[in-house]
Design a protein around this motif. Structure first.
Motif, PDB file in Angstrom:
ATOM      1  N   VAL A  50     -17.299 -92.961  93.009  1.00 18.54           N
ATOM      2  CA  VAL A  50     -17.662 -93.731  91.815  1.00 18.54           C
ATOM      3  C   VAL A  50     -19.137 -93.567  91.467  1.00 18.54           C
ATOM      4  O   VAL A  50     -19.493 -93.136  90.364  1.00 18.54           O
ATOM      5  CB  VAL A  50     -17.322 -95.230  92.004  1.00 18.54           C
ATOM      6  CG1 VAL A  50     -17.736 -96.029  90.769  1.00 18.54           C
ATOM      7  CG2 VAL A  50     -15.837 -95.410  92.264  1.00 18.54           C
ATOM      8  N   ILE A  51     -19.990 -93.884  92.437  1.00 18.24           N
ATOM      9  CA  ILE A  51     -21.424 -93.934  92.127  1.00 18.24           C
ATOM     10  C   ILE A  51     -22.001 -92.534  91.955  1.00 18.24           C
ATOM     11  O   ILE A  51     -22.755 -92.273  91.010  1.00 18.24           O
ATOM     12  CB  ILE A  51     -22.165 -94.702  93.234  1.00 18.24           C
ATOM     13  CG1 ILE A  51     -21.578 -96.111  93.365  1.00 18.24           C
ATOM     14  CG2 ILE A  51     -23.649 -94.797  92.911  1.00 18.24           C
ATOM     15  CD1 ILE A  51     -22.134 -96.908  94.494  1.00 18.24           C
TER      16      ILE A  51
ATOM     17  N   THR B 137     -21.315-103.636  88.439  1.00 18.75           N
ATOM     18  CA  THR B 137     -19.914-103.967  88.136  1.00 18.75           C
ATOM     19  C   THR B 137     -18.973-102.827  88.488  1.00 18.75           C
ATOM     20  O   THR B 137     -17.800-103.063  88.813  1.00 18.75           O
ATOM     21  CB  THR B 137     -19.782-104.315  86.646  1.00 18.75           C
ATOM     22  OG1 THR B 137     -20.361-103.259  85.860  1.00 18.75           O
ATOM     23  CG2 THR B 137     -20.463-105.621  86.331  1.00 18.75           C
ATOM     24  N   LEU B 138     -19.441-101.580  88.416  1.00 19.74           N
ATOM     25  CA  LEU B 138     -18.600-100.449  88.816  1.00 19.74           C
ATOM     26  C   LEU B 138     -18.253-100.537  90.304  1.00 19.74           C
ATOM     27  O   LEU B 138     -17.121-100.257  90.719  1.00 19.74           O
ATOM     28  CB  LEU B 138     -19.318 -99.125  88.518  1.00 19.74           C
ATOM     29  CG  LEU B 138     -19.369 -98.674  87.059  1.00 19.74           C
ATOM     30  CD1 LEU B 138     -20.139 -97.368  86.948  1.00 19.74           C
ATOM     31  CD2 LEU B 138     -17.959 -98.498  86.522  1.00 19.74           C
ATOM     32  N   ARG B 139     -19.242-100.922  91.103  1.00 17.38           N
ATOM     33  CA  ARG B 139     -18.989-101.067  92.540  1.00 17.38           C
ATOM     34  C   ARG B 139     -17.993-102.209  92.790  1.00 17.38           C
ATOM     35  O   ARG B 139     -17.073-102.071  93.598  1.00 17.38           O
ATOM     36  CB  ARG B 139     -20.300-101.349  93.270  1.00 17.38           C
ATOM     37  CG  ARG B 139     -21.339-100.225  93.160  1.00 17.38           C
ATOM     38  CD  ARG B 139     -22.677-100.676  93.735  1.00 17.38           C
ATOM     39  NE  ARG B 139     -23.684 -99.635  93.736  1.00 17.38           N
ATOM     40  CZ  ARG B 139     -24.433 -99.323  92.685  1.00 17.38           C
ATOM     41  NH1 ARG B 139     -24.253 -99.971  91.541  1.00 17.38           N
ATOM     42  NH2 ARG B 139     -25.338 -98.372  92.764  1.00 17.38           N
TER      43      ARG B 139
ATOM     44  N   VAL C 229     -26.858 -97.206  88.090  1.00 16.91           N
ATOM     45  CA  VAL C 229     -25.407 -97.397  87.966  1.00 16.91           C
ATOM     46  C   VAL C 229     -25.109 -98.903  88.007  1.00 16.91           C
ATOM     47  O   VAL C 229     -25.525 -99.587  88.954  1.00 16.91           O
ATOM     48  CB  VAL C 229     -24.662 -96.675  89.095  1.00 16.91           C
ATOM     49  CG1 VAL C 229     -23.157 -96.932  88.989  1.00 16.91           C
ATOM     50  CG2 VAL C 229     -24.954 -95.181  89.052  1.00 16.91           C
TER      51      VAL C 229
ATOM     52  N   ALA D  96     -15.707-103.331  90.831  1.00 19.09           N
ATOM     53  CA  ALA D  96     -14.365-102.931  90.420  1.00 19.09           C
ATOM     54  C   ALA D  96     -13.693-102.092  91.505  1.00 19.09           C
ATOM     55  O   ALA D  96     -12.498-102.253  91.800  1.00 19.09           O
ATOM     56  CB  ALA D  96     -14.438-102.148  89.111  1.00 19.09           C
ATOM     57  N   ALA D  97     -14.465-101.176  92.111  1.00 15.69           N
ATOM     58  CA  ALA D  97     -13.909-100.356  93.187  1.00 15.69           C
ATOM     59  C   ALA D  97     -13.627-101.192  94.429  1.00 15.69           C
ATOM     60  O   ALA D  97     -12.608-100.994  95.108  1.00 15.69           O
ATOM     61  CB  ALA D  97     -14.882 -99.222  93.519  1.00 15.69           C
TER      62      ALA D  97
ATOM     63  N   ALA E 162     -20.990 -91.170  88.593  1.00 16.59           N
ATOM     64  CA  ALA E 162     -21.714 -91.769  87.465  1.00 16.59           C
ATOM     65  C   ALA E 162     -23.149 -91.263  87.373  1.00 16.59           C
ATOM     66  O   ALA E 162     -23.713 -91.187  86.286  1.00 16.59           O
ATOM     67  CB  ALA E 162     -21.702 -93.292  87.596  1.00 16.59           C
TER      68      ALA E 162
END
Length: 284
Positions: free
Chosen positions: A185-186, A166-168, A163, A170-171, A189
Motif C-alpha cells: 500500500v504505502i 487513512t490508507l494504512r 501518504v 483501511a489496510a 502510493a
C-alpha cells in the motif's frame, strides 16, 4: 501611492526577480548542455567504446575500460546504497515516527547530504583502502553508496510521510500485517517520489570524481575485477582534460557527453517504468 499600489509594485518586483533568476538558471543549464554536446559529439566513434587507451602521445584508442569500470562501480554502489536508504527511510517514517531517534537520524542525513564528496573519499581511504593495502573497485562502490544513502533515505522518509494515514487504517481493517501494508500500500502510493530520490542519487554519484581518486583510483588497462583498481569515466575525464594531447581532450568531451546522456536516459526510463507499472503518468 496607496496600499494596493504598493502591494502591486512589490509583487511585480518579486515576480520580475524570480523570473530573471529562473531564466538565468535555465540559460546556464542549456549553455552547459550545448557546450558538452557541441564539443563531445565530434569525439564519438566506435573506437571510444571498443578500444582501451593507447600510450600517451599516440593517436587512437578508446575508453572501453573506463566505461565498463564506471558502470560496475555505479551498479554495485546502487545495490548497496538504495536498499539501505529505502529501509532507513521506511524505519524513520513508519516505525520511529515522532521519536527522538528519527529526528536525530534525519538531521544527520541532512548533514551527510552536504558533506563534500572528497571527505567521504578520504574516509573510505582510511577505513578500507589503507587497511587492505590497495585501491579497489569495491572501495569506490562503497564511497558512492555512502553518498547515495542520505539522499534516498530522506526522500523515502518524506514520501512515506505524505501518504495519508487513512490508507494504512483501511489496510489494517482488512487484517493485513504492518509489513504487508508498507509493501503493498504505502510503497505503491509513494513509488513516484521514491524513484525520484533513487534517480537523483544515481545522477549525483555517476558524476563524482573526488571519492574515486581515493578509492578505486584508476587503471589504464581493462579490468572487471572489483578487488583491483578499476578505471572510471570521471577520473579518466579529469586526467585527460589535464593532459596536453588534443585526442585526450576530444575523448574527455565525448565521455562527458555520454554521462549526460546516461542521466537523461535514466530519468526518462524511470518515468516510463512508473507509467507502465501503475498505468498513469507519474507526478515526479
Amino acid at each position: 501611492m496607496n496600499t494596493a499600489q504598493v502591494r502591486k509594485l512589490k509583487n511585480g518586483i518579486a515576480l520580475t526577480v524570480c523570473t530573471l533568476a529562473a531564466f538565468l538558471g535555465l540559460f546556464w543549464l542549456f549553455f552547459i548542455i550545448w557546450d558538452v554536446f557541441f564539443n563531445g559529439i565530434g569525439g564519438l566513434n566506435l573506437a571510444l567504446f571498443m578500444n582501451d587507451p593507447v600510450p600517451p602521445g599516440l593517436e587512437g584508442g578508446g575508453l572501453r575500460n573506463a566505461f565498463v569500470g564506471h558502470l560496475m562501480i555505479t551498479f554495485f554502489a546502487t545495490l548497496i546504497g538504495v536498499p539501505i536508504g529505502i529501509l532507513g527511510g521506511t524505519f524513520l517514517a513508519e516505525y520511529a515516527r515522532g521519536r527522538k531517534i528519527a529526528r536525530l537520524i534525519s538531521v544527520l542525513s541532512d548533514i551527510m547530504v552536504s558533506v563534500p564528496s572528497i571527505v567521504i573519499g578520504t574516509f573510505i581511504y582510511a577505513v578500507i583502502v589503507k587497511p587492505v593495502g590497495h585501491f579497489s573497485g569495491w572501495a569506490g562502490a562503497v564511497a558512492l553508496a555512502i553518498i547515495m544513502i542520505p539522499v534516498v533515505l530522506r526522500t523515502t522518509e518524506d514520501m512515506l510521510s505524505l501518504v495519508p494515514w487513512t490508507l494504512r487504517e483501511a489496510a489494517f481493517a482488512l487484517g493485513a500485517p504492518y509489513y504487508k501494508v508498507i509493501i503493498h500500500v504505502i510503497y505503491r502510493a509513494a513509488a513516484a517520489g521514491i524513484l525520484t530520490g533513487i534517480l537523483l542519487s544515481i545522477a549525483r554519484v555517476v558524476g563524482e570524481t573526488a571519492p574515486l581518486l581515493f578509492t578505486s583510483f584508476n587503471n589504464s588497462f581493462f579490468s572487471a575485477n572489483m578487488n583491483e583498481p578499476v578505471s572510471s569515466l570521471t577520473v579518466s575525464i579529469f586526467q585527460y582534460a589535464m593532459g596536453p594531447y588534443d585526442s585526450w581532450h576530444s575523448q574527455a568531451w565525448a565521455s562527458s557527453l555520454m554521462i549526460t546522456v546516461f542521466i537523461l536516459v535514466l530519468a526518462v526510463l524511470g518515468r516510463l517504468l512508473l507509467a507502465w507499472r501503475y498505468g498513469k503518468r507519474p507526478t515526479i
